[in-house]
Design a protein around this motif. Structure first.
Motif, PDB file in Angstrom:
ATOM      1  N   THR A 229       0.856  -1.183   0.000  1.00  0.00           N
ATOM      2  CA  THR A 229       0.000   0.000   0.000  1.00  0.00           C
ATOM      3  C   THR A 229       0.889   1.228   0.000  1.00  0.00           C
ATOM      4  OG1 THR A 229      -1.674  -1.177   1.282  1.00  0.00           O
ATOM      5  CG2 THR A 229      -1.796   1.243   1.246  1.00  0.00           C
ATOM      6  N   PRO A 230       0.707   2.155  -0.915  1.00  0.00           N
ATOM      7  CA  PRO A 230       1.557   3.348  -0.936  1.00  0.00           C
ATOM      8  C   PRO A 230       1.301   4.232   0.278  1.00  0.00           C
ATOM      9  CG  PRO A 230      -0.221   3.529  -2.533  1.00  0.00           C
ATOM     10  CD  PRO A 230      -0.269   2.138  -2.002  1.00  0.00           C
ATOM     11  N   ARG A 231       2.363   4.776   0.832  1.00  0.00           N
ATOM     12  CA  ARG A 231       2.276   5.671   1.980  1.00  0.00           C
ATOM     13  C   ARG A 231       3.126   6.904   1.715  1.00  0.00           C
ATOM     14  NH1 ARG A 231       3.585   2.414   7.375  1.00  0.00           N
ATOM     15  NH2 ARG A 231       3.128   4.513   8.168  1.00  0.00           N
ATOM     16  N   ARG A 232       2.812   7.989   2.377  1.00  0.00           N
ATOM     17  CA  ARG A 232       3.599   9.204   2.222  1.00  0.00           C
ATOM     18  C   ARG A 232       5.045   8.946   2.649  1.00  0.00           C
ATOM     19  NH1 ARG A 232       1.043  13.667   0.919  1.00  0.00           N
ATOM     20  NH2 ARG A 232      -1.241  13.741   1.045  1.00  0.00           N
ATOM     21  N   PRO A 233       5.986   9.558   1.945  1.00  0.00           N
ATOM     22  CA  PRO A 233       5.829  10.679   1.006  1.00  0.00           C
ATOM     23  C   PRO A 233       5.507  10.258  -0.429  1.00  0.00           C
ATOM     24  CG  PRO A 233       8.128  10.207   1.287  1.00  0.00           C
ATOM     25  CD  PRO A 233       7.405   9.268   2.202  1.00  0.00           C
ATOM     26  N   THR A 234       5.256   8.966  -0.676  1.00  0.00           N
ATOM     27  CA  THR A 234       4.947   8.534  -2.038  1.00  0.00           C
ATOM     28  C   THR A 234       3.606   9.107  -2.486  1.00  0.00           C
ATOM     29  OG1 THR A 234       6.178   6.476  -1.791  1.00  0.00           O
ATOM     30  CG2 THR A 234       4.510   6.545  -3.519  1.00  0.00           C
ATOM     31  N   GLU A 235       3.608   9.751  -3.634  1.00  0.00           N
ATOM     32  CA  GLU A 235       2.382  10.219  -4.280  1.00  0.00           C
ATOM     33  C   GLU A 235       2.095   9.270  -5.440  1.00  0.00           C
ATOM     34  OE1 GLU A 235       0.404  12.527  -3.323  1.00  0.00           O
ATOM     35  OE2 GLU A 235       1.637  13.340  -1.681  1.00  0.00           O
ATOM     36  N   LEU A 236       0.985   8.550  -5.336  1.00  0.00           N
ATOM     37  CA  LEU A 236       0.697   7.507  -6.303  1.00  0.00           C
ATOM     38  C   LEU A 236       0.612   8.027  -7.747  1.00  0.00           C
ATOM     39  CD1 LEU A 236       0.299   4.526  -6.673  1.00  0.00           C
ATOM     40  CD2 LEU A 236      -2.126   4.798  -6.136  1.00  0.00           C
ATOM     41  N   PRO A 237      -0.050   9.152  -8.008  1.00  0.00           N
ATOM     42  CA  PRO A 237      -0.079   9.627  -9.401  1.00  0.00           C
ATOM     43  C   PRO A 237       1.325   9.873  -9.966  1.00  0.00           C
ATOM     44  CG  PRO A 237      -1.742  10.749  -8.102  1.00  0.00           C
ATOM     45  CD  PRO A 237      -0.892   9.987  -7.128  1.00  0.00           C
ATOM     46  N   ALA A 238       2.208  10.449  -9.141  1.00  0.00           N
ATOM     47  CA  ALA A 238       3.572  10.711  -9.606  1.00  0.00           C
ATOM     48  C   ALA A 238       4.322   9.405  -9.828  1.00  0.00           C
ATOM     49  CB  ALA A 238       4.310  11.591  -8.592  1.00  0.00           C
ATOM     50  N   LEU A 239       4.086   8.433  -8.956  1.00  0.00           N
ATOM     51  CA  LEU A 239       4.745   7.134  -9.109  1.00  0.00           C
ATOM     52  C   LEU A 239       4.301   6.454 -10.401  1.00  0.00           C
ATOM     53  CD1 LEU A 239       6.533   4.929  -7.701  1.00  0.00           C
ATOM     54  CD2 LEU A 239       4.380   3.931  -6.938  1.00  0.00           C
ATOM     55  N   ILE A 240       3.007   6.464 -10.673  1.00  0.00           N
ATOM     56  CA  ILE A 240       2.483   5.850 -11.896  1.00  0.00           C
ATOM     57  C   ILE A 240       3.102   6.510 -13.118  1.00  0.00           C
ATOM     58  CG2 ILE A 240       0.401   5.615 -13.303  1.00  0.00           C
ATOM     59  CD1 ILE A 240      -1.161   5.210 -10.665  1.00  0.00           C
ATOM     60  N   ALA A 241       3.147   7.840 -13.107  1.00  0.00           N
ATOM     61  CA  ALA A 241       3.696   8.558 -14.256  1.00  0.00           C
ATOM     62  C   ALA A 241       5.187   8.304 -14.426  1.00  0.00           C
ATOM     63  CB  ALA A 241       3.433  10.054 -14.102  1.00  0.00           C
ATOM     64  N   ARG A 242       5.870   7.986 -13.325  1.00  0.00           N
ATOM     65  CA  ARG A 242       7.306   7.715 -13.416  1.00  0.00           C
ATOM     66  C   ARG A 242       7.575   6.326 -13.987  1.00  0.00           C
ATOM     67  NH1 ARG A 242      10.624   6.185  -8.852  1.00  0.00           N
ATOM     68  NH2 ARG A 242       8.925   6.891  -7.503  1.00  0.00           N
ATOM     69  N   VAL A 243       6.733   5.368 -13.670  1.00  0.00           N
ATOM     70  CA  VAL A 243       6.967   3.984 -14.087  1.00  0.00           C
ATOM     71  C   VAL A 243       6.376   3.702 -15.466  1.00  0.00           C
ATOM     72  CG1 VAL A 243       6.546   1.563 -13.505  1.00  0.00           C
ATOM     73  CG2 VAL A 243       7.102   3.216 -11.695  1.00  0.00           C
ATOM     74  N   TRP A 244       5.207   4.240 -15.739  1.00  0.00           N
ATOM     75  CA  TRP A 244       4.544   4.012 -17.023  1.00  0.00           C
ATOM     76  C   TRP A 244       4.449   5.314 -17.801  1.00  0.00           C
ATOM     77  CZ3 TRP A 244       2.845   1.418 -12.635  1.00  0.00           C
ATOM     78  CH2 TRP A 244       2.871   0.006 -12.709  1.00  0.00           C
ATOM     79  N   ASP A 245       4.625   5.256 -19.078  1.00  0.00           N
ATOM     80  CA  ASP A 245       4.461   6.412 -19.948  1.00  0.00           C
ATOM     81  C   ASP A 245       2.984   6.515 -20.316  1.00  0.00           C
ATOM     82  OD1 ASP A 245       4.361   8.256 -22.026  1.00  0.00           O
ATOM     83  OD2 ASP A 245       6.420   7.779 -22.658  1.00  0.00           O
ATOM     84  N   LEU A 246       2.272   7.382 -19.619  1.00  0.00           N
ATOM     85  CA  LEU A 246       0.819   7.455 -19.794  1.00  0.00           C
ATOM     86  C   LEU A 246       0.435   7.992 -21.161  1.00  0.00           C
ATOM     87  CD1 LEU A 246      -0.312   8.687 -16.256  1.00  0.00           C
ATOM     88  CD2 LEU A 246      -0.116   6.349 -17.141  1.00  0.00           C
TER      89      LEU A 246
END
Length: 331
Positions: A229-246
């Protein structure tokens, strides 16, 4: 004698059960860490096809010829062998005829059949003087693992907040094994968070990811798998955008929709249309791991893509199989 193969060689955040569907369709170019490797795979496939002279002979078939021949063959055997239980080997001339209807010329069709035999997906058999092909056990297992997701009405959905984190360690001396594992993880919807650490939406079974892998026991010993489960300071939208090219994922959907969303579901040439539709659908499922729509914007096109596929598949599937049987009877 059928010329088909006369001279051919013989013979993290969490994993999802539905995600094993990517075993069906190959390596995605959307995961950043694998983009170069995936591009190499695509160039290699394209080079093989071009060398064999693939080019739509008829402009009317140009739209149907976008899928690589291997994807089109997989689409054909998936629908006739799995969806309809057709257990008999298919004569090479039938493959050639059907692939010709989607713009793949004869030499390219025969080349891809030989390549799929070498890769263990198909088996070559003789029926009198005719060469024919049927799914190998490994090929059937590969397609079966993906079937539920391919036919799911909601193939991009997971339970909200469900993620998997996976880590692995493969020695530098086993680069081949590392490459194969990365390909399997990509198929299963994982993206590389950093070297050796991958994440995926949903909860795929690692046994499905490794099923049929020659070194499955060796790999399993190197893999650690967690529900996360993601927890701060991780921001899930930023993480998704970093791993996948939306932007790439959105474009994959848009390409599918541009081709099929306004297509009329008429009853003409259903077999060619169906396998072309399936090949494009396989490619889209491979590209999109089913990321949480709440983080993708209100106009994310996954639902439209699913509705488009279902609408056409349900109209074309039965008459396409009847057309296939007619071709087999007259082969």
């Amino acid at each position: 004698m059928d010329r088909a193969e006369e001279a051919a060689p013989g013979g993290g955040h969490r994993l999802s059960a539905g995600r094993a569907g990517r075993a069906l369709i190959g390596v995605s170019g959307c995961i950043r860490v694998d983009r170069l490797g995936s591009a190499e795979v695509k160039r290699d496939e394209t080079a093989s096809v071009d060398a064999a002279g693939q080019e739509p002979a008829d402009p009317d078939k140009e739209d149907l010829a976008r899928g690589l021949p291997q994807e089109l063959v997989l689409a054909l055997v998936a629908t006739v062998a799995l969806d309809h239980g057709h257990g008999e080997a298919i004569a090479s001339r039938v493959f050639v005829r059907i692939l010709g209807d989607v713009g793949v010329n004869e030499s390219a069709a025969r080349a891809v059949l030989s390549r799929m035999v070498r890769r263990g997906v198909l088996l070559r058999v003789r029926q009198g003087r005719t060469v024919a092909f049927h799914l190998s056990d490994a090929g059937r297992a590969q397609l079966t693992r993906g079937r539920d997701r391919v036919l799911s009405p909601r193939p991009f959905d997971h339970a909200f907040g469900e993620w998997t984190l996976l880590s692995f360690s493969v020695p530098e001396s086993r680069r081949d094994l590392r490459h194969q594992l990365r390909a399997r993880l990509t198929w299963a919807g994982f993206g590389a968070l950093r070297d050796g650490v991958w994440i995926a939406p949903g909860a795929p079974e690692i046994e499905d990811v490794l099923a049929g892998f020659p070194e499955a026991d060796e790999l399993t010993a190197t893999v650690d798998l967690f529900t996360a489960t993601p927890r701060r300071p991780t921001e899930l939208p930023a993480l998704i955008a970093r791993v996948w090219d939306l932007n790439v994922l959105r474009q994959e959907h848009q390409t599918f929709l541009d081709r099929w969303e306004t297509t009329e579901s008429g009853r003409d040439g259903e077999l060619a249309r169906l396998i072309s539709l399936l090949a494009d659908w396989f490619r889209l499922l491979r590209a999109d791991p089913g990321l949480p729509p709440a983080h993708l914007g209100p106009d994310w096109p996954a639902t439209r893509s699913s509705m488009t596929f279902r609408r056409l598949y349900e109209v074309w599937e039965r008459p396409a199989y009847e057309e296939f049987l007619a071709l087999v009877r007259h082969a």
